[in-house]
Design an enzyme around this catalytic site. Structure first.
Site, PDB file in Angstrom:
ATOM      1  N   ASN A 125      76.509   3.282  35.951  1.00 53.82           N
ATOM      2  CA  ASN A 125      75.120   3.526  36.341  1.00 53.82           C
ATOM      3  C   ASN A 125      75.037   4.936  36.928  1.00 53.82           C
ATOM      4  OD1 ASN A 125      72.561   3.538  37.423  1.00 53.82           O
ATOM      5  ND2 ASN A 125      73.010   2.063  39.059  1.00 53.82           N
ATOM      6  N   LYS A 172      72.523   6.554  37.806  1.00 53.80           N
ATOM      7  CA  LYS A 172      71.404   6.683  38.758  1.00 53.80           C
ATOM      8  C   LYS A 172      70.599   7.956  38.479  1.00 53.80           C
ATOM      9  CE  LYS A 172      74.092   4.130  42.114  1.00 53.80           C
ATOM     10  NZ  LYS A 172      74.188   3.651  43.464  1.00 53.80           N
ATOM     11  N   HIS A 179      68.273  -3.802  40.428  1.00 52.46           N
ATOM     12  CA  HIS A 179      69.281  -3.111  41.236  1.00 52.46           C
ATOM     13  C   HIS A 179      68.793  -3.059  42.687  1.00 52.46           C
ATOM     14  CE1 HIS A 179      71.815   0.096  42.819  1.00 52.46           C
ATOM     15  NE2 HIS A 179      72.641  -0.154  41.822  1.00 52.46           N
ATOM     16  N   GLU A 230      68.727  -0.806  44.773  1.00 49.80           N
ATOM     17  CA  GLU A 230      67.914   0.382  45.099  1.00 49.80           C
ATOM     18  C   GLU A 230      66.479   0.201  44.606  1.00 49.80           C
ATOM     19  OE1 GLU A 230      70.614   3.218  43.392  1.00 49.80           O
ATOM     20  OE2 GLU A 230      72.051   2.777  44.978  1.00 49.80           O
ATOM     21  N   GLU A 274      76.396  -7.420  43.433  1.00 48.37           N
ATOM     22  CA  GLU A 274      76.584  -6.155  44.135  1.00 48.37           C
ATOM     23  C   GLU A 274      76.170  -6.316  45.589  1.00 48.37           C
ATOM     24  OE1 GLU A 274      76.520  -2.637  41.262  1.00 48.37           O
ATOM     25  OE2 GLU A 274      74.447  -3.062  41.743  1.00 48.37           O
ATOM     26  N   GLY A 296      77.826   2.354  47.291  1.00 50.80           N
ATOM     27  CA  GLY A 296      77.842   3.755  47.705  1.00 50.80           C
ATOM     28  C   GLY A 296      78.390   3.993  49.102  1.00 50.80           C
ATOM     29  N   SER A 302      81.214   0.297  45.266  1.00 52.53           N
ATOM     30  CA  SER A 302      82.344   1.169  45.608  1.00 52.53           C
ATOM     31  C   SER A 302      83.599   0.899  44.781  1.00 52.53           C
ATOM     32  CB  SER A 302      82.639   1.076  47.116  1.00 52.53           C
ATOM     33  OG  SER A 302      81.537   1.570  47.855  1.00 52.53           O
TER      34      SER A 302
HETATM   35  C1  PEP Z   1      75.714   0.713  41.847  1.00 51.48           C
HETATM   36  O1  PEP Z   1      74.883   1.578  42.023  1.00 51.48           O
HETATM   37  O2  PEP Z   1      75.451  -0.240  41.124  1.00 51.48           O
HETATM   38  C2  PEP Z   1      76.998   0.855  42.502  1.00 51.48           C
HETATM   39  C3  PEP Z   1      77.812  -0.152  42.475  1.00 51.48           C
HETATM   40  O3  PEP Z   1      77.261   2.071  43.117  1.00 51.48           O
HETATM   41  P1  PEP Z   1      78.681   2.530  43.724  1.00 51.48           P
HETATM   42  O4  PEP Z   1      79.727   2.223  42.678  1.00 51.48           O
HETATM   43  O5  PEP Z   1      78.524   3.987  43.962  1.00 51.48           O
HETATM   44  O6  PEP Z   1      78.915   1.738  44.962  1.00 51.48           O
END
Ligand code: PEP
Length: 251
Positions: A9, A11, A95, A97, A165, A171, A210
């Protein structure tokens, strides 16, 4: 029985030139894939260019979001018909976000999931608890609600991918332990089993939060973790290829 997926992703990152360079490098690095799928989710503006690069390869294209109508007066939105047209196979929906900054609710997620499926796109539906919810011990209540409400009215689950997630892991560099992740993945699969019976065994449930090439091996070794949704580490060729290699080696 379940094939693994690694989805990147990107983003709100990458100009067209940057997207093209990253997609080419990833394509070169994943020429032969065994039992698995690599999915790239660039920003909308790079979907077309990335689609041209991965054409004919084993890499699939995803969008990061969509609206739940085919077309109309919805300024600024992108329709699933447009995503199909440009070459998307998958679409990330719900997601954290989107939920946090754009106030998407379970009901919106549900409308999007149903519309994506109706138009032949495979939704990657994201669920996960916040730090505060985990502290309060309501992880199962939250994730259970998100899964059930997100899938309300969905009769056939085969084309759905779920991404667990935990919001506190996205992040932040604070990855869930394999045991924490497996516990929630097994819980999600049990919910799917209640609703969809035998079909639940074939549903891919990805972990996101992460993920790096260094921590993925022990996560992917867990029975109900079928791949990863990767944010930050998907923006660097070596890091993303390392994750793919470690997953392909384990599953
Ligand atoms: C995500 O945005 O779905 C995500 C898991 O981000 P990160 O890997 O940076 O934690």
């Amino acid at each position: 029985m379940r094939t693994w997926i690694v989805a990147g992703n990107w983003k709100m990152h990458n100009t067209n030139e940057e997207s093209v360079a990253l997609a080419k490098a990833i394509k070169d690095g994943v020429s032969s894939l065994k039992n698995g799928e690599v999915v790239l989710a660039p920003p909308f503006t790079s979907l077309y260019r990335v689609a041209q690069i991965i054409k004919g390869s084993s890499i699939s294209l995803a969008a990061q979001n969509m609206f739940y109508e085919d077309k109309g007066a919805f300024t600024g939105e992108i329709s699933p018909v447009m995503l199909k047209d440009i070459g998307c196979t998958y679409v990330i929906i719900g997601h954290s976000e989107r939920r946090k900054y754009f106030h998407e609710k379970d009901a919106d997620v549900n409308l999007k999931v149903k519309k994506a499926l109706a138009l032949g796109l495979k939704p990657i539906m994201c669920v996960g608890e916040t730090d505060e919810e985990r502290e309060k011990n309501v992880t199962r209540a939250v994730v259970g609600r998100q899964v059930k409400e997100g899938l309300r009215g969905v009769d056939k689950i085969d084309n759905v991918v779920i991404a667990y997630e935990p919001v506190w892991a996205i992040g932040t560099g604070k990855v869930a332990t394999p045991a924490q992740a497996q516990d929630v993945h097994a819980f999600i699969r049990a919910i799917l089993k209640d609703i969809y019976h035998d079909a639940a065994a074939g549903i891919r449930i990805l972990y996101g939060g992460s993920v790096t090439a260094d921590n993925i091996s022990e996560l992917i070794a867990m029975e109900d973790i079928d791949g990863a949704l990767v944010g930050g580490a998907s923006l660097k060729t070596d890091g993303f290829l390392g994750i793919i290699k470690n997953i392909a080696g384990e599953k």
